[in-house]
Design an enzyme around this catalytic site. Structure first.
Site, mmCIF file in Angstrom:
data_model
loop_
_atom_site.group_PDB
_atom_site.id
_atom_site.type_symbol
_atom_site.label_atom_id
_atom_site.label_comp_id
_atom_site.label_asym_id
_atom_site.label_seq_id
_atom_site.Cartn_x
_atom_site.Cartn_y
_atom_site.Cartn_z
ATOM 1 C CD GLU A 143 -3.462 2.017 8.518
ATOM 2 O OE1 GLU A 143 -2.359 2.573 8.535
ATOM 3 O OE2 GLU A 143 -3.594 0.807 8.759
ATOM 4 N NE ARG A 178 -0.821 4.114 9.897
ATOM 5 C CZ ARG A 178 -0.469 3.517 11.040
ATOM 6 N NH1 ARG A 178 0.220 4.191 11.955
ATOM 7 N NH2 ARG A 178 -0.790 2.258 11.276
ATOM 8 C CB SER A 219 -0.485 -7.257 9.288
ATOM 9 O OG SER A 219 0.693 -6.893 9.953
ATOM 10 C CG HIS A 299 -0.808 -7.173 19.049
ATOM 11 N ND1 HIS A 299 -0.380 -5.927 19.452
ATOM 12 C CD2 HIS A 299 -0.560 -7.241 17.713
ATOM 13 C CE1 HIS A 299 0.078 -5.256 18.400
ATOM 14 N NE2 HIS A 299 -0.015 -6.027 17.347
ATOM 15 C CG PHE A 306 8.817 -5.434 15.519
ATOM 16 C CD1 PHE A 306 9.447 -5.821 14.353
ATOM 17 C CD2 PHE A 306 8.565 -4.084 15.723
ATOM 18 C CE1 PHE A 306 9.819 -4.880 13.401
ATOM 19 C CE2 PHE A 306 8.934 -3.146 14.785
ATOM 20 C CZ PHE A 306 9.558 -3.552 13.609
ATOM 21 C CG HIS A 320 -0.635 -2.379 9.063
ATOM 22 N ND1 HIS A 320 -0.227 -2.213 10.350
ATOM 23 C CD2 HIS A 320 -1.392 -1.290 8.792
ATOM 24 C CE1 HIS A 320 -0.717 -1.093 10.844
ATOM 25 N NE2 HIS A 320 -1.425 -0.512 9.909
#
Length: 330
Positions: A143, A178, A219, A299, A306, A320
């Site tokens: 994906e 995805r 990514s 993470h 973000f 990514h």
């Protein structure tokens, strides 16, 4: 709003998505698409490793050799170059190539010009290290995700199409959703990494075979076109938590199922850094990558940082790609 899974790759689901069908995304994201003629791709990470700065000129010469070898018949559709320091303080220059045709990649690898250079005894006596990491996922095994709609890096650069706004993003599990194969398959790993030939402890040439469904993530962050304010927002607010998370996986990822993690800086042919970086992570399974993303503090700090600043981002290009692939048969 449309699905990230292309129409010709859709099938009757036996495994459900992580969100209901009426889920609405908070902001637009896009994926790359391709027509039905594309069935499988190749992602090849071709590296040169050196221990100390005096060896850098020789390593750059080797990097240029790899780059020039892409010009022979059956070379990749696209490629880029990176630099990073690994968890043993060795420097690594890596050329990453993408093929839309596995048969063309095989011809390229076995051509006299390419195979002759890689197989030469000179590679064993230069004081440099070399490695090739090659995976070949089918189109139902990977994906993509982009915050922009043109000039896709990585595997998106050879796919040819851009989606409209997609619905599978901004929730835990959207990465898996995805991947077309996720409609019917858990993509669980089988067996283990196997040393096919050579002795890693003794040096020399070593061949390692992976297992089914190793997960590979790339990514990226590209700040080349950002203005001063947005550049500062990325470098001051986002990058420190990103580097901390990537360094944690580099040094401690094995305990979580991460085989290797590299946070790399893009470079030009002379080794000069560009305003672009990306992470390259190999994981034993997609599920272990998901667990780190969903629950590990390193993470979650990246994720929260973000989304605290996302409204101030206009030209920062974030993306990514994640794949699983089949092991090469013995």
């Amino acid at each position: 709003m449309e699905s990230a899974i292309d129409t010709h790759l859709k099938c009757a689901r036996t495994l459900s998505r992580r969100v209901p069908d009426e889920y609405e995304t908070p902001f637009p994201m896009f994926v790359a698409g391709a027509d039905e003629s594309l069935s499988q791709v190749v992602m090849a990470y071709l590296g040169v490793q050196y221990a100390d700065s005096p060896e850098r000129p020789a390593a750059l010469t080797a990097l240029r050799q790899i780059d020039s070898s892409f010009e022979v018949p059956d070379g990749p559709v696209s490629h880029d170059m990176t630099d990073h320091v690994d968890n043993q303080d060795h420097h690594n220059l890596v050329v990453v190539g993408y093929w839309a045709d596995p048969a063309a990649c095989r011809r390229w690898l076995h051509s006299d010009a390419v195979n002759g250079w890689w197989s030469s005894d000179e590679r064993l006596n230069e004081g440099l290290g070399y490695f090739r990491e090659i995976v070949a996922p089918r189109v139902d095994q990977y994906e993509t995700l982009y915050a922009f709609t043109e000039d896709f890096p990585g595997v998106g650069g050879l796919m040819g199409k851009t989606s409209g706004e997609i619905s599978e993003h901004r929730y835990w599990g959207s990465m898996r959703d995805r991947i077309p194969l996720s409609q019917t398959d858990w993509m669980e790993p089988s067996n283990h990494i196997v040393v096919v030939s050579g002795d890693p402890g003794a040096g020399g040439r070593v061949v390692v075979r992976g297992h089914d469904n190793i997960a590979l993530i790339r990514s990226g962050q590209d700040w080349r076109t950002t203005g001063d304010e947005e550049r500062s927002l990325y470098l001051v607010e986002i990058l420190p938590s990103l580097e901390a998370g990537m360094d944690f996986l580099r040094d401690n990822g094995e305990t979580l199922g991460c085989y290797s993690n590299r946070f790399v800086r893009s470079i030009d042919i002379d080794g000069n850094p560009l305003d672009e970086s990306y992470n390259i992570g190999h994981w034993r399974s997609l599920a272990q990558l998901e667990r780190w993303a969903e629950s590990h503090p390193t993470h979650l700090r990246i994720f929260v940082t973000f989304f605290n600043v996302v409204e101030g981002l206009e030209k920062l290009r974030l993306y990514h790609e994640v794949s699983v692939s089949d092991a090469i048969p013995p």
